[in-house]
Design an enzyme around this catalytic site. Sequence first.
Site, PDB file in Angstrom:
ATOM      1  N   ASP A   7      -7.394  -2.423   3.095  1.00  0.00           N
ATOM      2  CA  ASP A   7      -6.349  -3.400   2.775  1.00  0.00           C
ATOM      3  C   ASP A   7      -6.622  -4.766   3.388  1.00  0.00           C
ATOM      4  O   ASP A   7      -5.998  -5.756   3.021  1.00  0.00           O
ATOM      5  CB  ASP A   7      -4.989  -2.924   3.303  1.00  0.00           C
ATOM      6  CG  ASP A   7      -4.575  -1.613   2.690  1.00  0.00           C
ATOM      7  OD1 ASP A   7      -4.759  -1.477   1.467  1.00  0.00           O
ATOM      8  OD2 ASP A   7      -4.083  -0.739   3.417  1.00  0.00           O
ATOM      9  N   ASP A  26       0.857  -1.158   0.000  1.00  0.00           N
ATOM     10  CA  ASP A  26       0.000   0.000   0.000  1.00  0.00           C
ATOM     11  C   ASP A  26       0.903   1.221   0.000  1.00  0.00           C
ATOM     12  O   ASP A  26       2.051   1.155   0.419  1.00  0.00           O
ATOM     13  CB  ASP A  26      -0.854  -0.054   1.276  1.00  0.00           C
ATOM     14  CG  ASP A  26      -1.811   1.098   1.352  1.00  0.00           C
ATOM     15  OD1 ASP A  26      -2.352   1.456   0.300  1.00  0.00           O
ATOM     16  OD2 ASP A  26      -2.008   1.627   2.451  1.00  0.00           O
ATOM     17  N   ASP A  38      -2.304  -0.689   5.826  1.00  0.00           N
ATOM     18  CA  ASP A  38      -2.709  -0.207   7.135  1.00  0.00           C
ATOM     19  C   ASP A  38      -4.207  -0.007   7.243  1.00  0.00           C
ATOM     20  O   ASP A  38      -4.766  -0.081   8.320  1.00  0.00           O
ATOM     21  CB  ASP A  38      -1.969   1.089   7.477  1.00  0.00           C
ATOM     22  CG  ASP A  38      -2.182   2.154   6.422  1.00  0.00           C
ATOM     23  OD1 ASP A  38      -2.739   1.808   5.360  1.00  0.00           O
ATOM     24  OD2 ASP A  38      -1.808   3.305   6.643  1.00  0.00           O
TER      25      ASP A  38
END
Lengths: 1034, 400
Positions: free
Chosen positions: A731, A382, A727
């Site tokens: 996700d 990410d 985080d």
Amino acid sequence: MGKAETYDMFEVEARRGADGELGVSVKKGRGAKKKEKLESMKKEMDVDDHTLSVEDLEIKYSTSVRKGLSGGLAAELLVRDGPNELKPPRGTPEYVKFARQLAGGLQCLMWVAAAICLIAFGIQCSQGDLTSADNLYLAIALIAVVVVTGCFGYYQEFKSTNIIASFKNLVPQQATVIRDGEKFQLNANQLVVGDLVEIKGGDRVPADVRITSAQGCKVDNSSLTGESEPQTRSPECTHESPLETRNIAFFSTMCLEGTATGIVINTGDRTIIGRIASLASGVENEKTPIAIEIEHFVDIIAGLAIFFGATFFVVAMVIGYPFLRAMVFFMAIVVAYVPEGLLATVTVCLSLTAKRLARKNCVVKNLEAVETLGSTSVICSDKTGTLTQNRMTVAHLWFDNQIHTADTTEDQSGQSFDQSSETWRALSKIISLCNRALFKGGQDAVPVPKRIVIGDASETALLKFAELTVGNVQDYRERFPKTCEIPFNSTNKFQLSVHALEAELGAGAGSRHVLVMKGAPERILERCASILIKGQELPLDAQWQEAFHTAYVQLGGLGERVLGFCHLYLDERQFPPGFAFDAEEPNFPTSGLCFAGLVSMIDPPRATVPDAVAKCRTAGIRVIMVTGDHPITAKAIARGVGIISEGSETVEDIAARLRMPIDQVDKRAARACVVNGGQLKDMEGEELVETLKMHPEMVFARTSPQQKLIIVESCQKLGAIVAVTGDGVNDSPALKKADIGVAMGIAGSDAAKNAADMILLDDNFASIVTGVEQGRLIFDNLKKSIAYTLTKNIPELAPYLIYITASVPLPLGCITILFIELCTDIFPSVSLAYEAAESDIMHLKPRNPRRDRLVNEPLAAYSYFQIGVIQSFAGFADYFTAMAQEGWWPLLCLGLRPHWENHHLQDLQDSYGQEWTFGQRLYQQYVCYTCFFISIEMCQIADVLIRKTRRLSVFQQGFFRNRVLVIAIVFQVCLGNFLCYCPGMPNIFNFMPIRFQWWLVPMPYGLLIFVYDEIRKLGVRRHPGSWWDKELYY
Amino acid sequence: MEVKLREGISKLKVKHVQGIAIIPKSENSDFRLLKGNLNMIASPSKLSPSNWLELEARLPGAEKRAPPPAASPAPGAVLHLPPRLICRCIAVCAALTGGTLSEGRRHHHSVWPPPSPSFRLLGFPQSQVKILLFYLIFYGCLAGIFIGTIQVMLLTISEFEPKYQDRVAPPGLTQIPQVLKTEISFSASDSKSYEMYVSAINKFLLTYSDEQQMGNAAFEDCGDVPSSYKDRGEYKEGQGRKNVCKFKRDWLGNCSGLHDPTYGYKDGKPCLIIKLNRVMGFKPKPPQNSSLPEDFVGKFHENIIPIHCAGKKEDDVSKLGTVEYYGLGGFPGFPLQYYPYYGKILQPDYRQPLVAVQFTNLTFDTEVRIECKAYGENIHYSDKDRFQGRFDVKFDIKSS
């Protein structure tokens, strides 16, 4: 109640078109058959609340926009809908977790072995042979090992789960609610549908809220979409999709500024975020690579065990043993093949590494995940918060017709730019003054980048920038008091303030006021008549405009948010001190200003990330960025951290360079590729896989949680072992799907942490590199540990085989074997986990999960059929020595067993005619056990030394570099001595004090092992690829 | 350096590479690094002449093509190939000193990708013969070493004297007949029920008959009163066989079987023959007077190892009745002149001294546990080994 819910199988995907606009498509679940269960999780309510007028809403939820719900109705609804909180993902019950510890591959093997032992014991009992309870002991030992290591593993996981749990924010969230016309604070979990709530800057949105009124309200949707830019919330319906419209604020997003009032339309798990969270819980956990390896290894062991058992069963039958007796032999052989100590070794090795990782801020939730990072070949990361700092920071400035780079590092260790120019002074003044953000009080001790600021992200960035470069902004502002201000709004797209000048500081003579302005660069430029270059005001002609545009485009192309800055010194005569400036109807010039410069901001990459990405690359790991953010920003960050390496071009870049249409470019020529969610949506599964194959450097932007899941699946389809870092709640499905999910400890949401297997306590992507290194090291070292542990299986088994076939007195007893497996050899095998890497493991490719097995054929063959056999010979040499020196010559021993074991024969003659009672023979047998034990120990010392390396010479690796191993050897010898010479041992554990010479007998064999292995390694090094290498390198 | 592969050759070895190797992908083929590590080569510090690379190239159609002409190029030669099948291996070197290039094994049945190696012990691969040969040699050598070790070990032990007697001494005391669970159970009236005991004693005493101890010079009359040890020199072959003392069967009196072939069993007065296990060189030392049971007063001789049988427990004592002892000179013990024993080679005809005990008044129809002990300073008893220096036996004589 009037709430319309349809639980159709619809899938909502947040998606952005190429134009950057949000769009939502509701379509019949794609691939519904395949993931029916998943799809049902994604059930979408027919949310039309955003399109309804406020009046309709009032009717629908029986509420009032002024008075809110009635208390009674609220209580009723609370009972009906349950509290407004995300149901914690169905935590695995503790007993299931424990049971899981008892049901791994090796554990199953040992259960089976224990069962066999009990059966064999039963058979012996039924035959009336009550003398030997060895099988019972063995079964008990096996079960004990499984249970003890299970407890150990459980405890380890329990500990790390505790670390994670401690992060949970236990403070209940408060919400401001209006019920029965009264405003009061309530725990957010008491909210119900229809409640009227107030939100203000700094609050977390307590539920999905339809906004009814708002004043400058902005929310941060990054946990939902990964987008770091704040978004405005207002009462108007701007889009037909509930996800895109501005009048719905989502549960758990942050309200950054402004205030808003709204009606709760969804609570708890029915909120958008709740649905994503439940999506994660529907994803199956992948089996860890090490678990697969261990299963493969158990297959080998089981195969060999049955092969050996069957062979000797046949042999025993041929020799003429009765069937049941042969059956007991068969079982004993199968059980002897079970490496009892291996389970403990593997568990301890893994938890040692887990501990080592924890010291480096990687907490592993599942022990087996320790190794997974080492096998990882793809990392899907990410962007926001993982690769970047998740805070806007000034990155570049343009003044004096030059782009200057600001220091974006977290600790201000970077290079600063030239600050001597007059223009910079002017620009810095504008930056400091034309800014509404404030530091929260009492933070003088906190370093500037870490201080908490009240204000939006851009202003915060500018404030911190000014504080760092100029100095105390607060003082500065006090020296130039603000007399008038026009705040930013979306029509003006600029912010303006007028400040009084101190006489002696006035730069422009005869000025008492200065007007400072910042805003969208093109709007600012429109209002400027001149430009400040090196302190000189020059007319803003076409040449300067061109220069401005070049700079603007260039900075925009870096994915940065650009702001323009200008100022004007107001004429003292026209605007004397105390002049009443009117912000509503400006009575002062707002055009013809002097352009000072551009400042661009970005959420910069963390300082350690580029290095970490580079290390991943050298380690053969592909880093893919998967983000919800804009493609341009994503690409810029990807370039910044090296995910797109220097010189790599995307198809678009090539097209731009060659000035040709995109569809004519050979896609293969482009190393890099940026795919956004919209394109991804149109791709078939195969196409995505093809794209992943074609472009080594990939960036996915604007992806929804489901798409992240699909990307991970596609990588796995390519045979990759995928790590996902993230985080946000968005996700969490991908984290769960990944072979190893890595969540951020500080920034990470609970959902992400729950779905992850590993947590980076310091949110530092670089810790992943440590994880990879440790994972690879432990794979190599486990290989060594296993090789070491397996080796002694043969010398433990051979005595029994010889006992059956040659009828010698039993050379090695069951309890002794258990002592070797579970006592003396555990420490050395664990100490191999401390062995340093032989080569630069971070320069090797990730192992191929199909080719590079933990236990491969050469390892098993080399350990079992070569080193193990040498050890067996050593054992027998010692055995025959001990027998012969006490009066039983080797040839006499053959076939001696029936007499030897005859309890009633009290005067069995040895080779000298001496007569032995049964008791004397039994102690002699114990002497043999001990001799064999010592032989195995001596050879195992050589074994642990040779296992230090698989390829290098031990001399290259260093004998004493691994201190733990040296200590382990000393420990092993001491323990051996203790077992031999501690009084009382003979009758408890069948160890006898043996003569010193018998320690020496196996030593030449130990030397032989060492020398032979050095020869093997030499051959492997000298002739790679040769037959020798293939068969003997494990 | 540019390397061109010949047609049909799909493997390529680059030996002794120094410097940096860059392997670009070519249009028609694909490289796979078989062995070696590019990075290893990339860092010159880790270089050694043994570093090398083996590359495998996927050449379209290479599998189908007939084997190429056999002429093998000299090492270091540049191989030429039609441009279509060119694989480039460019080694950009600081200096390619001594870099040689040799042709790797030809791949006739090259499959791409190569089959993943499975566990090959069960399914035999091509190199099976090689492996077999390897293990043959390996095990051959090992067996040689093992036999060598055993031979060396055998050198350390003497044929005539055991190296250690850690376990065998102090000796065990054993009785004839040796029976299952040391339980002697019979009925005096039923000759079948004690036949096995009688024949066991018969068998054992056979070697003690006078005929068996005659005609051989090795037998020596050691007198019929106990006397001290008879040392017969060293435990070496030098003097040939050593003499042994005769032990006359009729010393066993009622238990000799000479008068009563059933050894008292038919009268319910069973005999046991007791012997001290043979231990080479062992000289049992007679006990101090004080440690002996009261019965011995008068029977004791300083040159015997006395034997005494008694009830094991209190209530056995009353059931035991009288015990008759028969031995050399009527002494209830082993006379010392029979010791030490010189081993089976030096004294093949050794007759160990015996003591017979007869239980003349055992209580019938009940279990009587009797423990017989040998007394001596260097005769010890052990809780774990119930036959060391003593034994116990259970009598169960049925009256009918």
